[in-house]
Design an enzyme around this catalytic site. Sequence first.
Site, PDB file in Angstrom:
ATOM      1  N   ASP A  46       0.915  -1.096   0.106  1.00  0.00           N
ATOM      2  CA  ASP A  46      -0.131  -0.245  -0.164  1.00  0.00           C
ATOM      3  C   ASP A  46       0.733   1.197   0.136  1.00  0.00           C
ATOM      4  O   ASP A  46       1.812   1.320   0.649  1.00  0.00           O
ATOM      5  CB  ASP A  46      -1.065  -0.062   1.331  1.00  0.00           C
ATOM      6  CG  ASP A  46      -1.763   1.196   1.414  1.00  0.00           C
ATOM      7  OD1 ASP A  46      -2.728   1.165   0.312  1.00  0.00           O
ATOM      8  OD2 ASP A  46      -1.515   1.922   2.398  1.00  0.00           O
TER       9      ASP A  46
ATOM     10  N   GLU B 290       1.705  -0.353  -5.085  1.00  0.00           N
ATOM     11  CA  GLU B 290       0.736   0.615  -5.345  1.00  0.00           C
ATOM     12  C   GLU B 290       1.717   1.898  -5.534  1.00  0.00           C
ATOM     13  O   GLU B 290       2.125   2.452  -4.585  1.00  0.00           O
ATOM     14  CB  GLU B 290      -0.131   0.970  -4.389  1.00  0.00           C
ATOM     15  CG  GLU B 290      -1.308   1.861  -4.348  1.00  0.00           C
ATOM     16  CD  GLU B 290      -2.299   2.193  -3.533  1.00  0.00           C
ATOM     17  OE1 GLU B 290      -3.336   2.468  -3.947  1.00  0.00           O
ATOM     18  OE2 GLU B 290      -1.816   2.152  -2.333  1.00  0.00           O
TER      19      GLU B 290
END
Length: 706
Positions: A348, A385
Amino acid sequence: MSHGAIVTPNGVNFTIFSRNATRVVLAVFENADSGEPYATLEFDPRKNRTGNVWHALVPELRPGDFYLYRIDGPFDPSKGLRFDFSRYLLDPYARAFSEGSVFNFFANSPTRDIDTMFIKDRKIPDVSLFPKCVVVDDDDFDWEGDVPINRPLTKSIIYETHLKGFTASASSGVANPGTYKGFIEKIPYLKKLGITAVEFLPIFEFDENETGNVNPKNGERLSNYWGYSTIGFFAPKNGYAADKKNPGACVNEFKLLVKECHKAGIEVILDVVYNHTAEGNEHGYTFEFKGIQNDTYYLLWESDRQYYTNYSGCGNTFNCNHPVTRSFILDSLRYWVTQMHVDGFRFDLASILCRAQNGNLINFPPVTNLISEDPILANTKIIAEPWDAGGGYQVGFFPGGRWAEWNDRFRDDIRRFVRGDEFTSTAAATRMAGSSDIYLYNGKMPYHSVNYISCHDGFTMNDVVSYNSKHNDENGEENRDGSDNNQSYNHGFEGACTNDKIEALRLRQIKNFMLMLLLSQGTPMLLGGDEFRRTQNGNNNAYCQDNETSWFDWTLAQKNTGLVDFVSRLIAFRKNHPMFSRCHFFGETEEEKKCGVDINWFEDDGRTPDWNKLNRFLACELFGMRHKKEDGVSDCNLYFAMNTDRHDVNVILPSLEHGYEWVRVADTSFPSGEDFVEEGKEEALASQKRYILPSNSAVVLISKKI
């Protein structure tokens, strides 16, 4: 030296890092609800300290015992030091937390003001509601010879889902809804669907009671459902365990889930959050890192170190490239691979991993290179990401070597094309061909692009074709949260409707999305439930909706069996044709340089496109006959065409070698049951040279010998 609480034949060895601590005390509790420890051990710095690591062997302790730390040292926030001996602290390396997870303490606090509760009168508080760390024996599980699958990305089809939400609804029909065991009961569904990997939203221990938002429609308190607020980087979420009685049961339940997924040929990928923690900024809580060595674990302002940088948008930023912190991250990743047998990680806000200790983005971040080159992680999938909340955006050039990346430009360009936006055909063609404009010149391959139409963050695929704008009112933020840039279209009515024509068009558009996703070069990722039109009723930021808004409604799987079957056959089709699993971009192999590129693009009239003028149409032929399948048999050629205009198109088909003709595999304008034909049962087109392609539909043809 292993950190955390490590079970040995002679007892439990406790190890914790703290450079500026002057005093470290281990507190041991009788049970999870104990308000006071029944025993304490103060570490002797002369015997129990090696460098900045404090350690002690406690012969009397066993697996299932509960513990916390208290650490003393200088309290000088202006220098980044926040030691406070009155606080109990969690072990960052704890393998599990006690029942109720870490956060009953705050849920039951009328003010949720942890600083006031802990510092008042400098007294040690009653910690009956505060979580306890659990001693866990890492080797107390029979893996039956299981090892991570480590399937190549070229052959992977990822299914992103929320572990709890997958079975939390009563409609799931499982015996243990919302748990690791409940998920196991649904593995046969995933195997039948054909996906090769599940990617779980965070299952590391997190604060589900972190948000104080209230649903304005019913007054119910909302929760941190997604879990992007990690506390336990070695601890699976205790609340997802079916066994609520035995301390640490979550560990073996998660291991069982992984083992059962592997038996079904399904990999397990974890969405991990190493960019920030739940402790927040200078006004936030102290669970562990702040009280252990605040200035090591967090990026702080250089001018005044009492303040935290916030590249995560969540109050603080993990100091990922400090030697101690990056070792912590590597230890965590290795643990989940060696002890939990997971197959990969999706990171993330991964651009934070690329920030130096002064916060600047750097070209060769130590931690991303260490992860990429680590021998224990060598065959593990690592997916970034590739952006953060501080302006970092690294799609196509995320540093560290073999990293794959979420490709948000695939999402946006394909959404615009399918919606029918003008002059988006060229961008869509580039995305289907593997996004060479993004990856080719940075040493990446097509499979490094993780392609997706929808993910947890945004509209579901059903909502992309059903809503023009977000409807996040129930999040308690007056609809200010969530993106306003959705590239969606409701086709004439906002939300669910009973108009058969609108619903038929929406279904067709979903099938178009699925075709483009699964027939593109790169690694496809489906959002769980898109295959049966899961909806969040227009909420494109359901991070706080631990309820029917986010949970899978399995009645939709029954209602939309035709779509589920379409997606399943499409996945099988992709697997059966190596032309979709290229390791190189078109035109980059030596064979193609000699024999010609393996793809041709066409206008609807069969001519080579003028890419500056091509509009609302896209067609290509893939020359699969030039290549062999794994069984040594030559693949077929494939023709794909899509018409996003409002008018039907009379398409001229490319010629085939003598003795071959085109047969239809899929046509999204056909009704369910006829829209995708099983291989071997394709419908011959009787040597026709044209194909009428209706508005907003796509067709797939393959070559077959007459």
